[in-house]
Design an enzyme around this catalytic site. Structure first.
Site, PDB file in Angstrom:
ATOM      1  N   GLU A 427      -0.696  11.922  -0.063  1.00 47.62           N
ATOM      2  CA  GLU A 427      -1.825  12.259   0.539  1.00 47.62           C
ATOM      3  C   GLU A 427      -1.411  12.791   2.076  1.00 47.62           C
ATOM      4  OE1 GLU A 427      -4.701   9.023   0.422  1.00 47.62           O
ATOM      5  OE2 GLU A 427      -5.223   9.521  -1.698  1.00 47.62           O
ATOM      6  N   GLU A 519      -2.819   9.021  -8.673  1.00 48.38           N
ATOM      7  CA  GLU A 519      -3.380   7.822  -8.399  1.00 48.38           C
ATOM      8  C   GLU A 519      -4.713   7.964  -8.649  1.00 48.38           C
ATOM      9  OE1 GLU A 519      -2.486   6.335  -4.099  1.00 48.38           O
ATOM     10  OE2 GLU A 519      -4.450   5.992  -3.924  1.00 48.38           O
TER      11      GLU A 519
END
Ligand code: GAL
Length: 826
Positions: A427, A519
């Site tokens: 991220e 994820e």
């Protein structure tokens, strides 16, 4: 992926070796001389003092201890801790470690290797500065040789650890020399640090080609003639011998040698059959053996296919993975191999076959265990690049260190057969800008320079836009921009964090790049706590940027699979999508275990996560059995919640089951109905008024009983049941026995709401090294000798000393019968 193989670099010196059929020579895969010995014992430690190393070295307030050591876990939970709740409300700080030692042989090279120090370590030997390492997860070593005293004269190594600039992590990092330390001794001619690289460019059932690259260092000033010999072993039997290579190596130079050959009928590595081989490389100079080097490796071939997903050794395998942070619950981050092994065993029993080392290089022992136990690893480098996520994080060191840290990760880990993917970041805020694409390409190139046999990915959030409002808003400022990193060409495989809604369209959005869900999920649960009705979904918080106010006063979350974050999903939701399409290679659920820090959706008094499928003590939450019913071949029939409610209260009962057509539920012998999963259902549910007694479920296939299970109403709490995961442990000062404490009624039924404070004492050659209950709001120290149970359960961890004998662990609590358990150490 075709391009991977073609990228394998040409070989410098090619020598062919012959495969012998396993000749069972019985030769142990043991080195004559281990180059590496543990350097963990007899250190001294000093917390929070002057930053001046002259003053500190003479300070008198040193505590003796053995490494690995985490000094944050010893400090109190503190609402004002500068680490924040994200960091687990435990403090960081500045600390010193020192150790004195002697060295005998001045003809050898001596170095010290640190597997990881959090963070900003600086090291001195006998007052000479060796260097600094900001990254708390990197492994590194220093050559001590030029500064050593030999014989009886002492040496002092001094290590400064500075984790005082806070916050620097979004989760609990721990502090200190929390991984193993080694003293390495080699001759002046030796295999260099991380100096072997084994690949298997061609693998099938009949044969495998094996390529070995060895880097040899000559620390003499003059040229030497050397011979390199490598032998491959399987299960201690010699199976292949490489031809000897004779070469000259110039003074103070490194030389790279490559050999290649074939192993007939190779035993292929897979999660079910994690077959390992060992290469032993011997170096001879002037006819004398001067070095031996061991490289464990595995043989497997794999590809991420655009249509069929992950293909391992020719077969389609769905990656059923979990993300794990590096803490070991009550032990903090201080690495303990048995504690890691236990975590992985609990995951394996649930059906997990993949681990993501979120979001940093793992301890080397984790990869050794993943090799030998069989897990598909995504090895991750970074949680941030140039742009920081917390004030003092690694972004501050990015420019100076990112290349070195990434290279070291690849060099250290590239022989592990369990590693299949390198993740260059999680991220990353730059993913939306051209700068992100640029850095992505740079990092991918760094990886490919050292290893072209694995896929490079990044965990992006998300690589494409999601129309779900709660998710899009999270990336408001980028809503109309494409994900530049996803489009950069840097990635061999597109990694999705969350955004399960977009997975079915992956082949349209990225027709040329395969898929992995790096994820997923981020469901929330407190073990053993339930809310009715169980079939309403709660989004906690409603939106990532809206302050959470809807929770329960005691900071609990229902353990029915009914609560999720706005960016995530319920556990069942994402798995249903992944399960449905072959081209979806698999997923890594956030998270396998609860971890310290990031107590979303709450803040203080919560100090640890609610995301785990298993709690911080290692006790599974109920959804563990949903995965087990889907991810294993075991017959599963599992009922939830517990059976202690108010008489007449409307309750929901869920069953997870597999291998059966239907489940019938009986309350005190009376049928409550037969239920079957319909469509893609993953559980069945009954709703009726509660009545105390026995609830029994029977699953049937073709009218034959597959499995039966029952739960009972517990009477008042009366005793403590003690169950050790192992009652025989090794007397080596590090082995552990994990003892589960159940609070039960007089008949042995667990009292599901009991939360007594339990006190522990130990006699004999052992000590209590951790206590936990899985309650994210508990502020008692994990390092204490008493702890409040959560919903009938508590955990105490006992560690052996180096003395053999019998350890007696006694547990007591007000109003409950005391109990003692014996652990033998040998
Ligand atoms: C993700 C992030 C993880 C963790 C998780 C919680 O966005 O990558 O580190 O913060 O959210 O849901």
């Amino acid at each position: 992926m075709n391009s991977l193989k073609s990228l394998i670099k040409p070989i410098t010196f090619l020598v062919i070796f012959i495969s012998l059929s396993a000749c069972n020579s019985g030769k142990e895969v043991k080195l004559l001389q281990e180059r590496k010995v543990s350097f963990n014992n007899n250190w001294q430690f000093h917390l929070n003092d002057s930053t001046d190393n002259d003053t500190i070295s003479n300070s008198t307030t040193w505590r003796n201890l053995n490494l690995p050591h985490d000094y944050s876990i010893e400090q109190p939970f503190d609402i004002n801790s500068p680490t924040g709740f994200g960091g687990g409300a435990l403090r960081g700080g500045l600390a010193w470690y020192k150790k004195t030692f002697t060295v005998d042989d001045s003809t050898k090279l001596t170095s010290i290797a640190f597997d990881g120090v959090y963070e900003n370590s600086e090291v001195w030997i006998n007052g000479n500065y060796l260097g600094k390492r900001p990254n708390g997860y990197s492994s590194f070593e220093y050559n001590l040789t030029p500064y050593l005293n030999y014989g009886d004269q002492k040496n002092e190594i001094l290590v400064k650890v500075d984790n005082s600039n806070q916050p620097n992590s979004r989760w609990y990092s721990g502090s200190g020399i929390y991984r193993n330390v080694w003293l390495k001794t080699t001759n002046k001619i030796h295999v260099a640090h991380w100096g072997t690289f084994i690949t298997t460019p061609m693998v099938n059932k009949e044969s495998a080609s094996v390529n070995l690259q060895v880097t040899i260092a000559n620390n003499y000033p003059d040229k030497k003639d050397i011979t390199t010999k490598t032998t491959i072993y399987k299960d201690n039997s010699e199976i292949v011998s490489f031809s000897e290579i004779k070469k000259s190596i110039s003074g103070n130079e490194h030389l790279k040698i490559s050999t290649e050959g074939t192993i007939e009928n190779p035993s292929l590595w897979s999660p079910e059959h994690p077959e390992m081989y060992t290469a032993i490389t011997e170096i001879y100079a002037d006819g004398n053996l001067v070095d031996e080097y061991k490289t464990p490796f595995g043989i497997r071939n794999f590809t991420f296919d655009l249509e069929k997903g992950f293909i391992l050794n020719g077969e389609q395998v769905k990656i059923k993975g979990v993300c794990l942070h590096h803490d070991l619950g009550p032990l903090g981050t201080a690495i303990n191999t048995r504690a890691l092994e236990r975590q992985l065993q609990i995951m394996k029993d649930m059906g997990v076959n993949g681990i993501r080392t979120s979001h940093n290089p793992p301890a080397p022992e984790l990869l050794d265990l993943c090799d030998s136990m069989g897990f598909i690893v995504m090895d991750e480098a970074y949680d941030m690049w140039e742009q920081k996520k917390t004030t003092y994080d690694y972004a501050n060191f990015w420019e100076a260190w990112h290349k070195r840290d990434l290279e070291d990760l690849i060099l250290r880990d590239r022989n592990h057969p369990s590693v299949f993917m390198w993740s260059i970041g999680n991220e990353i805020p730059e993913q939306w800008s051209e700068r992100g694409a640029e850095i992505g390409r740079e990092l991918s190139k760094i990886v490919k320079n050292l290893d072209t046999t694995r896929y490079v990915t990044a965990a992006m959030n998300p690589p494409v836009h999601v129309t779900d409002e709660s998710v899009t808003v999270q990336f408001e400022n980028t809503a109309d921009k494409p994900n530049a990193l996803a489009g950069s060409g840097a990635l061999d495989i597109i990694g999705y964090n969350y955004a399960h809604q977009t997975y079915p369209k992956h082949q349209v959005n990225f027709p040329n790049t395969p898929f992995i869900a790096t994820e997923t999920t981020s469901g929330l649960q407190t073990r053993g706590y339930y809310e009715f009705p169980s079939d309403t979904t709660k989004i906690w918080p409603v939106r990532w940027d809206i302050k959470f106010t809807d929770g329960n006063d005691d900071n609990t979350v229902s353990a029915f699979d009914q609560v999720r974050t706005p960016w995530g999903s319920l556990h069942e939701t994402t798995w249903k999508v992944i399960k449905k399409h072959d081209f979806l290679s698999g997923m890594f659920v956030w998270t396998g275990f609860d971890y310290i820090g990031e107590p979303t959706p709450y803040e203080w008094p919560s100090r640890s996560s609610y995301f785990g499928i298993v709690d911080l003590a290692g006790f599974p939450k109920n959804v563990y059995y949903m995965y087990q019913s889907e991810w294993t071949d075991k017959d599963v029939l599992y009922l939830l919640p517990h059976w202690n409610w108010e008489e007449g209260q409307t309750v929901d009962v869920w069953a997870y089951y597999n291998h059966a057509d239907e489940v019938e539920l009986f309350l005190n012998g009376k049928s409550m109905g037969v239920k079957s999963k319909k469509g893609d259902d993953l559980h069945v549910m009954w709703r009726f008024p509660f009545k105390a007694g026995t609830l029994k479920a029977v699953s049937r296939k073709d009218e034959n009983i597959v499995k039966e299970t029952e739960i009972k109403t517990a009477d008042v709490p009366a005793k403590l049941e003690l169950l050790a995961d192992r009652t025989n442990i090794i007397a080596d000062g590090s082995d552990l026995s994990f003892i589960t404490v159940n609070i039960t009624d007089k008949n042995g039924t667990i009292a599901p709401r009991a939360n007594h404070k339990i006190s522990f004492s130990v006699e004999g050659p052992g000590e209590i090294v951790g206590v936990a209950s899985g309650d994210p709001t508990n502020h008692e120290s994990f390092k204490g000798t008493s702890h409040k149970a959560l919903n009938g359960k508590c955990l105490v961890i006992v560690q052996s000393t180096e003395k053999a004998g019998t350890i007696q662990l006694t547990a007591s609590a007000d109003g409950l019968a005391t109990n003692t358990i014996s652990i033998t150490t040998k």
